[in-house]
Write an enzyme that holds these catalytic residues in place. Structure first.
Site, mmCIF file in Angstrom:
data_model
loop_
_atom_site.group_PDB
_atom_site.id
_atom_site.type_symbol
_atom_site.label_atom_id
_atom_site.label_comp_id
_atom_site.label_asym_id
_atom_site.label_seq_id
_atom_site.Cartn_x
_atom_site.Cartn_y
_atom_site.Cartn_z
ATOM 1 N N GLU A 116 -16.748 -16.543 -4.385
ATOM 2 C CA GLU A 116 -17.259 -17.646 -5.411
ATOM 3 C C GLU A 116 -18.583 -17.442 -5.680
ATOM 4 O O GLU A 116 -18.881 -17.515 -6.776
ATOM 5 C CB GLU A 116 -16.814 -19.042 -4.970
ATOM 6 C CG GLU A 116 -15.530 -19.583 -4.849
ATOM 7 C CD GLU A 116 -15.053 -20.636 -4.211
ATOM 8 O OE1 GLU A 116 -15.494 -20.650 -3.000
ATOM 9 O OE2 GLU A 116 -14.560 -21.400 -4.612
ATOM 10 N N GLU A 136 -8.955 -19.597 1.261
ATOM 11 C CA GLU A 136 -8.961 -20.988 1.714
ATOM 12 C C GLU A 136 -7.644 -21.367 2.148
ATOM 13 O O GLU A 136 -7.594 -22.349 2.848
ATOM 14 C CB GLU A 136 -9.535 -21.717 0.583
ATOM 15 C CG GLU A 136 -11.204 -21.717 0.727
ATOM 16 C CD GLU A 136 -11.522 -20.465 -0.498
ATOM 17 O OE1 GLU A 136 -10.263 -19.486 -0.722
ATOM 18 O OE2 GLU A 136 -12.573 -20.321 -0.891
#
Ligand code: DAK
Length: 262
Positions: A116, A136
């Site tokens: 990210e 995640e």
């Protein structure tokens, strides 16, 4: 000029800053201290009028950033987790929407929050040994630092969902194939190539660089007609700069332009 925090090291040479995330013993995972120092460093880069380009990379040869620090995250309650997501989103927005051009030089694992962070940069290049992914889901969470929004905009909804729903890591070559990184080079060529790109961009006029970022970033959120009107406004704004006059005059006089970054 070199400034060393424990977790973030910045070195500025002329218009280019090299920012190294320096926690190799934890594969540069971003804990609070690292995030705070990263925020301070990015704020300083943005405030420095000399700096046009920043390269972000990770210390060591294994990782760019292996994600948010899982040990720090594990005990969070919902309010703290939400607040932490908001604060880190703000930091990454500073990178994406700021006037400095950010290049992610991905030297190894770029996972979860590490991927990210790279997504918030303007340009991503990777060593052929790098691996990228949004794992995640394997921890019972979703990407919370902008990944669910930036990744689909970059690689398309279907491929982004596949990456996030499977949590699979992909090679640098695959990342280039889907448009997640722009270039893949041998590991020993990564930093020379990043510096070369940075120098090329740093040699361009600053306001035009800023307005290109603004046009792309803000225009992307608009419908096409509004985006075209916005582009026309920013195009007009270029004509308020000394560098537009100089760039065009230099072309007509068959010489190199002398940019004033104004
Ligand atoms: N966090 C903390 N420590 C980490 C870490 C991480 N993300 N990744 C690696 N490390 C540590 C390991 O625990 C190990 O520490 P020691 O045991 O030596 O003390 C050291 O780095 C070396 O790692 P390994 O021994 O595991 O190394 P390997 O080569 O065997 O494996 C690996 C490398 C990258 C495949 C593996 O370390 C791994 O799977 N790491 C986790 C990758 C991951 O799942 N990353 C995504 C994390 S989730 C938030 C929103 C979003 C986020 C955070 C907060 N809020 C809303 C609050 C972001 C989330 C994520 O990024």
């Amino acid at each position: 000029m070199a400034i060393s925090g424990t977790r973030i090291i910045t070195e500025t040479f002329e218009a280019v800053t090299l920012l190294t995330i320096n926690r190799p013993e934890a594969l540069n995972a971003l804990d609070q201290q690292t995030l705070q120092q990263l925020n301070t460093a990015v704020t300083a880069i943005e405030a420095d009028p000399r700096v046009k380009v920043a390269i972000i990379t990770g210390a060591g040869d294994k990782a760019f950033v292996a994600g948010g620090d899982i040990g720090v995250m594990q005990p969070l309650d919902p309010i703290a987790a939400r607040q932490s997501a908001v604060e880190t989103q703000q930091l990454l927005n500073k990178i994406e929407y700021g006037s400095t051009v950010f290049i992610a030089a991905i030297n190894g694992y770029a996972l979860g929050g590490g991927c990210e962070l790279a997504l918030a940069c303007d340009i991503r290049i990777a060593a052929n040994s790098a691996q990228l992914g949004q794992p995640e889901v394997n921890l019972g969470i979703i990407p919370g630092w902008g990944g669910t929004q930036r990744l689909p905009r970059l690689v398309g909804v279907s491929v982004a969902k596949q990456l996030m729903l499977t949590g699979e890591r992909i090679s640098a070559a695959k990342a280039a194939e889907i448009g997640l990184v722009g270039e893949v080079v041998n590991a020993d060529e990564l930093m020379p190539r990043a510096r070369e790109l940075a120098q090329t961009i740093a040699a361009k006029p600053k306001v035009a660089l800023q307005l290109i970022k603004e046009a792309v970033n803000n225009g992307f959120e608009m419908d096409m007609n509004r985006a075209f009107a916005y582009e026309a406004d920013l195009f007009g704004l270029c004509f308020a700069t000394a560098d537009q006059k100089e760039g065009m005059l230099a072309f007509l006089e068959k010489r190199r332009p002398n940019w004033r970054d104004a």
